[in-house]
Motif scaffolding. Structure first.
Motif, short mmCIF file in Angstrom:
data_model
loop_
_atom_site.label_atom_id
_atom_site.label_comp_id
_atom_site.label_asym_id
_atom_site.label_seq_id
_atom_site.Cartn_x
_atom_site.Cartn_y
_atom_site.Cartn_z
N MET A 37 -5.51 1.49 43.61
CA MET A 37 -4.53 2.41 43.05
C MET A 37 -4.85 2.63 41.58
O MET A 37 -5.60 1.87 40.96
N SER A 38 -4.27 3.71 41.03
CA SER A 38 -4.50 4.03 39.64
C SER A 38 -3.19 3.96 38.88
O SER A 38 -2.19 4.57 39.29
N VAL A 39 -3.18 3.19 37.80
CA VAL A 39 -1.99 3.03 36.96
C VAL A 39 -2.34 3.43 35.54
O VAL A 39 -3.20 2.80 34.90
N LEU A 40 -1.71 4.50 35.03
CA LEU A 40 -1.95 5.00 33.68
C LEU A 40 -3.44 5.25 33.44
O LEU A 40 -3.98 4.96 32.37
N THR A 42 -5.90 3.82 34.82
CA THR A 42 -6.75 2.64 35.08
C THR A 42 -6.77 2.36 36.57
O THR A 42 -5.72 2.20 37.19
N LYS A 43 -7.95 2.31 37.14
CA LYS A 43 -8.07 2.06 38.57
C LYS A 43 -8.00 0.57 38.85
O LYS A 43 -8.71 -0.23 38.23
#
Length: 232
Positions: A37-40, A42-43
């Protein structure tokens, strides 16, 4: 309605439930990779316990479902005019068709008591029909909890006295017929379906439960499949 109901919180809870359930359904349908998943920007890649990702998704979806339930205003079908009118109309019309022969027999039995005879070319006329509820403690029914629905018909027709040839019209007489249990159940479900289709009850309250239920079924089936658990 829920005394603590807040329309803003209800819309947020519904939006979160529909959004998350839709993502789960899309991931399952299109076969997307559920291991990163990608958060902000960042993967993040999952490397451990990936076989339980669907179980975590199930827990999150259940949380959103609980929030939606807690913030729901508790809409009732009994307050829905479409439901009420559809239910009563179907029950009255169906009972009228099913009891047509019995009505005729009851009408002429009543005429005989009054000393009258039916005319040769008679026609019964229902001038008024209604539906009422009778408490019946002897009946413990699943859907109506011992409440019996009774259809009432005010009927009049042609008749003649035994000593006269003149045809007269009887005053309206009331005849009551308890509605069959299976007919009540059918009327309830039919009215609920139409109420969900014709009013916002379906899209605002029923649809989120169905959509979330589909996502829940997907999470359970995928988790069982990934972990090679055979329920048979």
């Amino acid at each position: 309605m829920n005394p603590g109901f807040d329309e803003g919180d209800f819309k947020k809870a519904r939006g979160m439930l529909l959004s998350f359930s839709s993502v789960l359904i899309a991931i399952w349908f299109f076969g997307a990779d559920f291991k990163s998943m990608s958060v902000l920007g960042t993967k993040i890649a999952f490397t451990q316990n990936t076989q339980h990702i669907w179980l975590v998704a199930l827990a999150v979806n259940s949380y959103f479902l609980l929030r939606f339930y807690q913030h729901s205003p508790g809409a009732s079908y009994s307050d829905n005019k479409i439901y009420k009118n559809t239910f009563e109309s179907f029950l009255i019309k169906s009972t009228r068709r099913l009891k047509k022969g019995e009505m005729k027999e009851d009408f002429f039995r009543n005429l005989n008591k009054l000393g009258g005879q039916g005319s040769e070319n008679y026609k019964l006329d229902i001038v008024r029909e209604s539906l009422s509820i009778v408490n019946n403690p002897n009946e413990q029914r699943k859907f109506i909890r011992g409440i019996a629905w009774v259809a009432k018909f005010h009927i009049r027709g042609d008749y003649r006295n035994s000593d006269a040839t003149e045809i007269k019209l009887t005053p309206a007489t009331e005849f009551s017929y308890p509605c069959s249990y299976w007919l009540i159940v059918l009327a309830i479900y039919r009215a609920k379906v139409l109420a969900n289709v014709k009013t916002s009850l379906g899209t605002e309250y029923t649809m989120p439960y169905l959509w979330s239920g589909w996502a829940t079924a997907i999470c359970i089936s995928q988790w069982l499949a990934v972990n090679s658990i055979d329920l048979n």
